[in-house]
Design a protein around this motif. Structure first.
Motif, PDB file in Angstrom:
ATOM      1  N   ASN A  89       0.889  -1.137  -0.092  1.00  0.00           N
ATOM      2  CA  ASN A  89       0.012   0.086  -0.049  1.00  0.00           C
ATOM      3  C   ASN A  89       0.858   1.155  -0.068  1.00  0.00           C
ATOM      4  O   ASN A  89       1.344   1.749   1.150  1.00  0.00           O
ATOM      5  N   ASN A  90       0.880   1.671  -1.357  1.00  0.00           N
ATOM      6  CA  ASN A  90       1.798   3.186  -1.309  1.00  0.00           C
ATOM      7  C   ASN A  90       0.659   4.341  -1.592  1.00  0.00           C
ATOM      8  O   ASN A  90       1.226   5.207  -2.035  1.00  0.00           O
ATOM      9  N   SER A  91      -0.463   4.078  -1.264  1.00  0.00           N
ATOM     10  CA  SER A  91      -1.455   5.262  -1.251  1.00  0.00           C
ATOM     11  C   SER A  91      -1.404   5.939  -0.011  1.00  0.00           C
ATOM     12  O   SER A  91      -0.581   5.457   0.969  1.00  0.00           O
ATOM     13  N   PRO A  92      -1.912   7.255   0.027  1.00  0.00           N
ATOM     14  CA  PRO A  92      -2.070   7.866   1.236  1.00  0.00           C
ATOM     15  C   PRO A  92      -2.826   7.655   2.316  1.00  0.00           C
ATOM     16  O   PRO A  92      -2.813   8.173   3.295  1.00  0.00           O
ATOM     17  N   VAL A  93      -3.583   6.559   2.089  1.00  0.00           N
ATOM     18  CA  VAL A  93      -4.546   6.204   3.238  1.00  0.00           C
ATOM     19  C   VAL A  93      -4.616   4.405   3.327  1.00  0.00           C
ATOM     20  O   VAL A  93      -3.970   3.841   2.543  1.00  0.00           O
ATOM     21  N   PRO A  94      -5.033   3.898   4.690  1.00  0.00           N
ATOM     22  CA  PRO A  94      -5.067   2.379   4.724  1.00  0.00           C
ATOM     23  C   PRO A  94      -5.933   2.034   3.628  1.00  0.00           C
ATOM     24  O   PRO A  94      -6.936   2.510   3.183  1.00  0.00           O
ATOM     25  N   GLU A  95      -5.630   0.583   2.925  1.00  0.00           N
ATOM     26  CA  GLU A  95      -6.563   0.221   2.149  1.00  0.00           C
ATOM     27  C   GLU A  95      -6.791  -1.211   2.444  1.00  0.00           C
ATOM     28  O   GLU A  95      -6.313  -1.964   3.370  1.00  0.00           O
ATOM     29  N   ILE A  96      -7.450  -1.965   1.611  1.00  0.00           N
ATOM     30  CA  ILE A  96      -7.902  -3.297   1.528  1.00  0.00           C
ATOM     31  C   ILE A  96      -8.104  -3.782   0.443  1.00  0.00           C
ATOM     32  O   ILE A  96      -8.816  -3.033  -0.614  1.00  0.00           O
ATOM     33  N   VAL A  97      -8.136  -5.128  -0.058  1.00  0.00           N
ATOM     34  CA  VAL A  97      -8.488  -5.729  -1.280  1.00  0.00           C
ATOM     35  C   VAL A  97      -9.546  -6.940  -1.129  1.00  0.00           C
ATOM     36  O   VAL A  97      -9.103  -7.797  -0.374  1.00  0.00           O
ATOM     37  N   HIS A  98     -10.588  -6.548  -1.817  1.00  0.00           N
ATOM     38  CA  HIS A  98     -11.569  -7.659  -1.630  1.00  0.00           C
ATOM     39  C   HIS A  98     -11.656  -8.563  -2.866  1.00  0.00           C
ATOM     40  O   HIS A  98     -11.451  -8.275  -4.109  1.00  0.00           O
ATOM     41  N   TRP A  99     -11.536  -9.946  -2.638  1.00  0.00           N
ATOM     42  CA  TRP A  99     -11.448 -11.030  -3.781  1.00  0.00           C
ATOM     43  C   TRP A  99     -12.832 -11.127  -4.015  1.00  0.00           C
ATOM     44  O   TRP A  99     -13.337 -12.381  -3.693  1.00  0.00           O
ATOM     45  N   HIS A 100     -13.556 -10.598  -4.898  1.00  0.00           N
ATOM     46  CA  HIS A 100     -15.017 -10.779  -5.211  1.00  0.00           C
ATOM     47  C   HIS A 100     -15.270 -11.968  -5.922  1.00  0.00           C
ATOM     48  O   HIS A 100     -14.935 -12.345  -7.133  1.00  0.00           O
ATOM     49  N   GLY A 101     -16.320 -12.627  -5.309  1.00  0.00           N
ATOM     50  CA  GLY A 101     -16.817 -13.819  -5.758  1.00  0.00           C
ATOM     51  C   GLY A 101     -16.267 -15.046  -5.494  1.00  0.00           C
ATOM     52  O   GLY A 101     -16.429 -16.131  -5.958  1.00  0.00           O
ATOM     53  N   LEU A 102     -15.218 -15.299  -4.594  1.00  0.00           N
ATOM     54  CA  LEU A 102     -14.433 -16.194  -4.294  1.00  0.00           C
ATOM     55  C   LEU A 102     -15.042 -16.702  -2.900  1.00  0.00           C
ATOM     56  O   LEU A 102     -15.341 -15.978  -2.047  1.00  0.00           O
ATOM     57  N   ALA A 103     -15.051 -18.159  -2.831  1.00  0.00           N
ATOM     58  CA  ALA A 103     -15.681 -18.738  -1.838  1.00  0.00           C
ATOM     59  C   ALA A 103     -14.178 -19.087  -0.589  1.00  0.00           C
ATOM     60  O   ALA A 103     -13.771 -20.304  -0.667  1.00  0.00           O
ATOM     61  N   ILE A 104     -13.628 -18.054  -0.118  1.00  0.00           N
ATOM     62  CA  ILE A 104     -12.738 -18.170   0.565  1.00  0.00           C
ATOM     63  C   ILE A 104     -12.717 -17.907   2.153  1.00  0.00           C
ATOM     64  O   ILE A 104     -14.026 -17.404   2.568  1.00  0.00           O
ATOM     65  N   ASP A 105     -11.869 -17.849   2.992  1.00  0.00           N
ATOM     66  CA  ASP A 105     -11.979 -17.684   4.426  1.00  0.00           C
ATOM     67  C   ASP A 105     -12.259 -16.046   4.781  1.00  0.00           C
ATOM     68  O   ASP A 105     -11.669 -15.320   3.794  1.00  0.00           O
ATOM     69  N   SER A 106     -13.082 -15.847   5.790  1.00  0.00           N
ATOM     70  CA  SER A 106     -13.171 -14.505   6.067  1.00  0.00           C
ATOM     71  C   SER A 106     -11.983 -13.580   6.047  1.00  0.00           C
ATOM     72  O   SER A 106     -11.826 -12.402   5.796  1.00  0.00           O
ATOM     73  N   LEU A 107     -10.745 -14.085   6.702  1.00  0.00           N
ATOM     74  CA  LEU A 107      -9.436 -13.310   7.045  1.00  0.00           C
ATOM     75  C   LEU A 107      -9.276 -12.609   5.657  1.00  0.00           C
ATOM     76  O   LEU A 107      -8.606 -11.495   5.807  1.00  0.00           O
ATOM     77  N   ASN A 108      -9.108 -13.541   4.752  1.00  0.00           N
ATOM     78  CA  ASN A 108      -8.597 -13.164   3.345  1.00  0.00           C
ATOM     79  C   ASN A 108      -9.399 -12.666   2.436  1.00  0.00           C
ATOM     80  O   ASN A 108      -9.084 -11.945   1.744  1.00  0.00           O
ATOM     81  N   ASP A 109     -10.843 -12.668   2.732  1.00  0.00           N
ATOM     82  CA  ASP A 109     -11.944 -12.153   1.868  1.00  0.00           C
ATOM     83  C   ASP A 109     -11.599 -10.531   1.547  1.00  0.00           C
ATOM     84  O   ASP A 109     -11.831 -10.548   0.244  1.00  0.00           O
ATOM     85  N   GLY A 110     -11.249  -9.825   2.347  1.00  0.00           N
ATOM     86  CA  GLY A 110     -11.048  -8.375   2.187  1.00  0.00           C
ATOM     87  C   GLY A 110     -12.202  -7.525   2.532  1.00  0.00           C
ATOM     88  O   GLY A 110     -12.562  -6.659   1.780  1.00  0.00           O
ATOM     89  N   ALA A 111     -12.636  -7.810   3.769  1.00  0.00           N
ATOM     90  CA  ALA A 111     -13.869  -6.981   4.365  1.00  0.00           C
ATOM     91  C   ALA A 111     -13.490  -6.705   5.813  1.00  0.00           C
ATOM     92  O   ALA A 111     -13.523  -7.673   6.584  1.00  0.00           O
ATOM     93  N   VAL A 112     -13.278  -5.391   6.302  1.00  0.00           N
ATOM     94  CA  VAL A 112     -12.944  -5.516   7.752  1.00  0.00           C
ATOM     95  C   VAL A 112     -13.998  -5.945   8.646  1.00  0.00           C
ATOM     96  O   VAL A 112     -14.028  -6.312   9.827  1.00  0.00           O
ATOM     97  N   GLU A 113     -15.337  -5.754   8.129  1.00  0.00           N
ATOM     98  CA  GLU A 113     -16.500  -6.299   8.903  1.00  0.00           C
ATOM     99  C   GLU A 113     -16.445  -7.623   9.157  1.00  0.00           C
ATOM    100  O   GLU A 113     -17.129  -8.092  10.113  1.00  0.00           O
ATOM    101  N   GLU A 114     -15.726  -8.411   8.345  1.00  0.00           N
ATOM    102  CA  GLU A 114     -15.676  -9.721   8.734  1.00  0.00           C
ATOM    103  C   GLU A 114     -14.216 -10.138   9.334  1.00  0.00           C
ATOM    104  O   GLU A 114     -14.069 -11.452   9.605  1.00  0.00           O
ATOM    105  N   GLY A 115     -13.626  -9.089   9.569  1.00  0.00           N
ATOM    106  CA  GLY A 115     -12.239  -9.255  10.397  1.00  0.00           C
ATOM    107  C   GLY A 115     -11.218  -9.202   9.322  1.00  0.00           C
ATOM    108  O   GLY A 115     -10.026  -9.451  10.288  1.00  0.00           O
ATOM    109  N   SER A 116     -11.273  -9.022   8.111  1.00  0.00           N
ATOM    110  CA  SER A 116     -10.028  -8.688   7.475  1.00  0.00           C
ATOM    111  C   SER A 116      -9.335  -7.594   7.731  1.00  0.00           C
ATOM    112  O   SER A 116      -9.954  -6.498   7.881  1.00  0.00           O
ATOM    113  N   PRO A 117      -7.789  -7.486   7.567  1.00  0.00           N
ATOM    114  CA  PRO A 117      -7.336  -6.395   8.414  1.00  0.00           C
ATOM    115  C   PRO A 117      -7.057  -5.268   7.205  1.00  0.00           C
ATOM    116  O   PRO A 117      -6.916  -5.665   5.910  1.00  0.00           O
ATOM    117  N   MET A 118      -6.886  -4.052   7.526  1.00  0.00           N
ATOM    118  CA  MET A 118      -6.556  -3.033   6.675  1.00  0.00           C
ATOM    119  C   MET A 118      -5.135  -3.101   6.396  1.00  0.00           C
ATOM    120  O   MET A 118      -4.399  -3.653   7.248  1.00  0.00           O
TER     121      MET A 118
END
Length: 474
Positions: A89-118
């Motif tokens: 992340n070389n942007s000026p704010v914290p970021e996160i990537v969501h892997w849309h449409g994949l049946a993966i675990d919550s930690l790696n899914d990319g949504a802070v509401e699910e527990g994925s890290p910024m």
């Protein structure tokens, strides 16, 4: 590890981040991401950073993108083969990537509401997962934007992710050329709803509050007429993967003189492939279509709305040996109907049904925008839906508003089982567009334990309360 302190909700986090990017409050809100583990070198690397794009001669957009390009790098993964992706992340704010449409675990899914890290500013985070299912997926930021129209999905952070496997999604034999096209809208600004109502739009807005309008639009990185055309030959079968990567705008597209044989939606094979002259793509939807190149000439593939084409929403399709100005012809008006791609039979009965009513709840939080509710509750003050592993659940989406709502379910694929009074089955998606005052039912099997987010994919609606978690019991 969770990316936001439990005492700080996502909305408050973004407000803090926007107010003081280098403050101690920001760094307290973003916890350190997991240490990079596994192979020393990742299978893929992405860098989130400020990028300058010339989308047409003299038209320059300053945005945030992956690896300096829009769309981001095409990621081709193999179903069932574990993958590591390092994101810096070389942007000026914290970021996160969501892997849309994949049946993966919550930690790696990319949504802070699910527990994925910024991902903190300057940090590298390693995502590790096993891709599943096959088909046209995509990846994008899942950060909040609120009233900052230079953040979240208003930026250029989106890219195609194709999961390949033995049962590749519905490509019906050979095709001669593969083309991936992502719709984007640029230079957003606040527009009173009353002004939006004065103009024809692919969306049907509410009558109060504010909406977001745009100055430019592109397919991939260029406006209509800029950049290279799509070059084809007579007799070719072209596989087109079309993605609506816009933050808030649904689109309707056509290619005069041609039809789209839709073979997959959101990466999933449709039970009943059909050829259509016009296709609709709500925010976050994807369509795989075979186009038979049997009408030589120079054409415009673009929005059916003239104003949108003038903004740039289109691309030139040029047959070999053909020259001249690109041609546009208005298609006959038609209503989009998901059911024609499905089985006309009733789906299996669910074990339990959730009835979810969506409404606009007026202005709050000193904002220009309205707050959205699900059953009169708004994120984060909304109880989760609780499910049990292995059971089949039906969500009845009741749209009590005048807006369209592209509803997205994370980490699961759902079956569309009813639209209005029409029952159907077999149509598998992860986004469904619910029209104003319409009811739509979708079923999913609770087969991927872990916190799961359900929300409207319009950035403006998601930011202002239109989200709910699904939690597994036990």
């Amino acid at each position: 590890m969770v990316g936001i302190d439990k005492g700080m909700d996502r909305r408050s986090f973004l407000a803090t981040a926007g107010a003081a990017l280098t403050s101690t409050a920001l760094h307290a809100a973003v916890r350190k991401t997991r240490a990079v583990t596994g192979p020393a070198k990742a299978d893929h690397t992405l860098r989130i950073a400020p990028t300058r794009l010339e989308i047409a001669p003299g038209v320059v957009i300053d945005t945030i993108a992956y690896n300096g390009q829009v769309p981001g790098p095409l990621l081709r993964l193999r179903e069932g083969v574990p993958v590591t992706i390092d994101v810096t992340n070389n942007s000026p704010v914290p970021e996160i990537v969501h892997w849309h449409g994949l049946a993966i675990d919550s930690l790696n899914d990319g949504a802070v509401e699910e527990g994925s890290p910024m991902i903190p500013v300057g940090a590298t985070h390693r995502y590790q997962f096993t891709p599943n299912p096959t088909g046209t997926r995509w990846y994008h930021t899942h950060a909040m934007a609120m009233d900052n129209l230079a953040a979240g999905a208003y930026t250029g952070q989106a890219g195609f992710l194709i999961v390949e496997g033995k049962k590749q999604a519905g490509h019906e034999g050979h095709y001669d050329q593969e083309i991936n096209l992502a719709v984007r809208h640029w230079e957003p600004s606040f527009v009173p709803m009353v002004d939006m109502l004065r103009e024809q739009s692919a969306n049907v807005p509410q009558t109060n509050g504010s909406d977001v309008g745009y100055k430019y639009a592109t397919m991939n990185a260029h406006m209509l007429g800029a950049g290279e055309p799509l070059r084809v030959k007579k007799g070719q079968r072209v596989l087109m993967r079309l993605l609506n990567a816009s933050a808030t705008e649904n689109v309707v597209l056509a290619l005069p003189g041609h039809t789209f044989k839709i073979i997959a939606m959101d990466g999933n094979v449709v039970p009943n492939p059909k050829s259509v002259e016009v296709l609709s793509l709500a925010v976050a939807e994807r369509v795989d279509a075979i186009v038979e190149m049997n009408s030589p000439g120079v054409w415009v593939l673009g929005s059916t709305l003239e104003k949108s084409r003038q903004m740039g929403l289109g691309i030139v399709v040029e047959y070999a040996g053909q020259k001249g100005a690109p041609v546009w012809k208005d298609p006959a008006p038609v209503e989009w109907d998901y059911s024609i791609f499905a089985n006309p039979t009733k789906a299996a009965d669910p074990d339990e049904t959730f009835v979810l009513t969506f409404r606009d709840n007026g202005h709050k939080m000193d904002s220009k925008f309205d707050v959205w509710t699900i059953n009169n509750r708004s994120w984060p003050d909304i109880d989760p839906l609780v499910v049990q592993k292995g059971k089949r659940y039906r969500m009845v989406f009741r749209n009590g508003s005048g807006d369209q709502h592209p509803m997205h379910l994370h980490r699961h694929t759902f079956e569309v089982t009813q639209i209005g009074k029409t029952q159907l089955s077999g149509l598998m998606k992860d986004v469904i567009n619910v029209m104003p005052l319409q009811s739509v039912a979708v079923d999913f099997v609770a087969n991927n334990p872990g916190d799961t987010l359900m929300h409207c994919h319009q950035q403006l609606h998601m930011d202002y309360g239109f989200m709910q978690l699904i939690k597994y019991a036990g």
